[in-house]
Design a protein around this motif. Structure first.
Motif, mmCIF file in Angstrom:
data_model
loop_
_atom_site.group_PDB
_atom_site.id
_atom_site.type_symbol
_atom_site.label_atom_id
_atom_site.label_comp_id
_atom_site.label_asym_id
_atom_site.label_seq_id
_atom_site.Cartn_x
_atom_site.Cartn_y
_atom_site.Cartn_z
ATOM 1 N N UNK A 1 1.023 -1.126 0.303
ATOM 2 C CA UNK A 1 -0.086 -0.115 -0.023
ATOM 3 C C UNK A 1 0.891 1.085 -0.012
ATOM 4 N N UNK A 2 0.343 2.322 -0.586
ATOM 5 C CA UNK A 2 1.093 3.588 -0.504
ATOM 6 C C UNK A 2 0.304 4.776 0.314
ATOM 7 N N UNK A 3 1.005 5.493 1.230
ATOM 8 C CA UNK A 3 0.229 6.327 1.648
ATOM 9 C C UNK A 3 0.661 7.893 1.795
ATOM 10 N N UNK A 4 1.283 8.205 2.716
ATOM 11 C CA UNK A 4 1.881 9.782 2.531
ATOM 12 C C UNK A 4 3.408 9.803 2.871
ATOM 13 N N UNK A 5 3.779 10.888 2.613
ATOM 14 C CA UNK A 5 5.415 10.979 2.868
ATOM 15 C C UNK A 5 5.723 12.347 3.491
ATOM 16 N N UNK A 6 7.028 12.713 3.401
ATOM 17 C CA UNK A 6 7.778 13.853 3.825
ATOM 18 C C UNK A 6 6.916 15.154 3.734
ATOM 19 N N UNK A 7 6.373 15.549 2.530
ATOM 20 C CA UNK A 7 5.719 17.001 2.504
ATOM 21 C C UNK A 7 4.507 16.962 3.214
ATOM 22 N N UNK A 8 3.879 15.758 3.497
ATOM 23 C CA UNK A 8 2.669 15.887 4.224
ATOM 24 C C UNK A 8 3.200 15.972 5.836
ATOM 25 N N UNK A 9 4.338 15.460 6.229
ATOM 26 C CA UNK A 9 4.750 15.393 7.460
ATOM 27 C C UNK A 9 4.831 16.987 7.831
ATOM 28 N N UNK A 10 5.762 17.567 6.927
ATOM 29 C CA UNK A 10 5.677 19.015 7.055
ATOM 30 C C UNK A 10 4.731 19.924 7.207
ATOM 31 N N UNK A 11 3.623 19.812 6.309
ATOM 32 C CA UNK A 11 2.477 20.187 6.296
ATOM 33 C C UNK A 11 1.607 20.044 7.784
ATOM 34 N N UNK B 1 3.007 19.242 10.749
ATOM 35 C CA UNK B 1 3.841 19.928 11.624
ATOM 36 C C UNK B 1 3.434 21.493 11.892
ATOM 37 N N UNK B 2 3.024 22.030 10.659
ATOM 38 C CA UNK B 2 2.568 23.644 10.554
ATOM 39 C C UNK B 2 1.393 23.768 11.431
ATOM 40 N N UNK B 3 0.444 22.650 11.416
ATOM 41 C CA UNK B 3 -0.890 22.841 12.038
ATOM 42 C C UNK B 3 -1.133 22.210 13.529
ATOM 43 N N UNK B 4 -0.047 21.739 13.939
ATOM 44 C CA UNK B 4 -0.417 20.988 15.327
ATOM 45 C C UNK B 4 0.759 21.186 16.241
ATOM 46 N N UNK B 5 0.581 21.201 17.540
ATOM 47 C CA UNK B 5 1.760 20.910 18.444
ATOM 48 C C UNK B 5 1.643 19.324 18.893
ATOM 49 N N UNK B 6 0.805 18.540 18.626
ATOM 50 C CA UNK B 6 0.893 17.270 19.022
ATOM 51 C C UNK B 6 2.185 16.821 18.654
ATOM 52 N N UNK B 7 2.456 15.789 19.529
ATOM 53 C CA UNK B 7 3.852 14.941 18.987
ATOM 54 C C UNK B 7 3.352 14.181 18.029
ATOM 55 N N UNK B 8 4.514 14.116 16.870
ATOM 56 C CA UNK B 8 4.288 13.362 15.847
ATOM 57 C C UNK B 8 4.871 12.109 15.826
ATOM 58 N N UNK B 9 4.112 10.967 15.863
ATOM 59 C CA UNK B 9 4.783 9.612 15.941
ATOM 60 C C UNK B 9 4.814 8.964 14.201
#
Ligand code: DX5
Ligand code: ZN
Length: 214
Positions: A41-51, A53-61
């Motif tokens: 399966x293919x989901x999401x990658x680096x640019x989506x993690x960047x985006x 990061x800009x909209x939440x302070x939650x810890x990203x796992x």
């Protein structure tokens, strides 16, 4: 205290910011990265993690289900991941070690992940170095699958090893975690529960997150 990590794999990617805000009462935001090689399966990658990061302070796992993760861990750290986990099955032990070292060199938390058929012992070389061990309770690749209760002895074995050798290490489970399966995970010793469909399909998401805490 049990932590909940909603998986955005079950979110609406066209309304991702809205769906991230909906889980704000949780502890971590679980981000499933799939490359179509390590998993079918293919989901999401680096640019989506960047985006994100800009909209939440939650810890990203960030859960990397990709081949040769050592090639990309730094990019995910720089994109805003707080914790990056790599599958022990995804490369040689030397490369897995290098991936962990690179995550730490970026000042981020590192973890290793075990697929259902991988024994607890596969985590041993990394146990004293990582901040988290993730036990898959489905075959990785898709949300909404049935919880594998046969993984609970592995969780219990890892809980014992963690308590003996690295008590600060977190123990996470991922796959099929729902109100009827969370208790087994907690009883086996997990302290972080990933939940995708159980969170996003709930009528009342904050109530569901509370329910999953056990
Ligand atoms: C599966 C992913 C999981 C998935 C969990 O490969 O790693 O994080 O999103 O989804 P549920 O909770 O629906 O099983
Ligand atoms: Zn995951």
């Amino acid at each position: 205290m049990i932590k909940i990590a909603p998986s955005i794999l079950s979110a609406d990617f066209a309304n991702l910011e809205r769906d991230i805000r909906r889980v704000a009462s949780a502890d971590y935001l679980h981000v499933d990265v799939m490359d179509g090689m390590f998993v079918p399966n293919i989901s999401i990658g680096i640019p989506v993690v960047q985006s994100i990061r800009r909209v939440t302070d939650m810890a990203l796992d960030v859960h990397l289900m990709i081949v040769e993760p050592v090639r990309y861990v730094e990019a995910f750290c720089d994109a805003g991941a707080d914790l990056v986990t790599v599958h022990v099955e995804s490369d040689t032990p030397e490369k897995i070690q290098s991936a962990i070292d690179r995550i730490h060199a970026r000042g981020k938390r590192a973890g290793v992940v075990l697929k259902p058929k991988t024994p607890a012992e596969a985590a041993l070389p990394y146990l004293e170095q990582v901040e988290l061990i993730l036990v898959m309770t489905v075959e990785p690749g898709f949300g909404g699958q049935k919880f594998m209760s046969d993984q609970m002895p592995k969780v219990a074995a890892l809980r014992q090893l963690i308590d003996e050798r690295n008590p600060a290490c977190e123990l996470e489970v991922d796959g099929g975690v729902a109100p009827d399966t969370c208790r087994a995970c907690i009883d086996a010793g997990a302290n972080v529960l990933v939940a995708g469909s159980a969170v996003y399909k709930a009528e009342d998401i904050p109530a569901r997150i509370l329910e999953l805490r056990g």
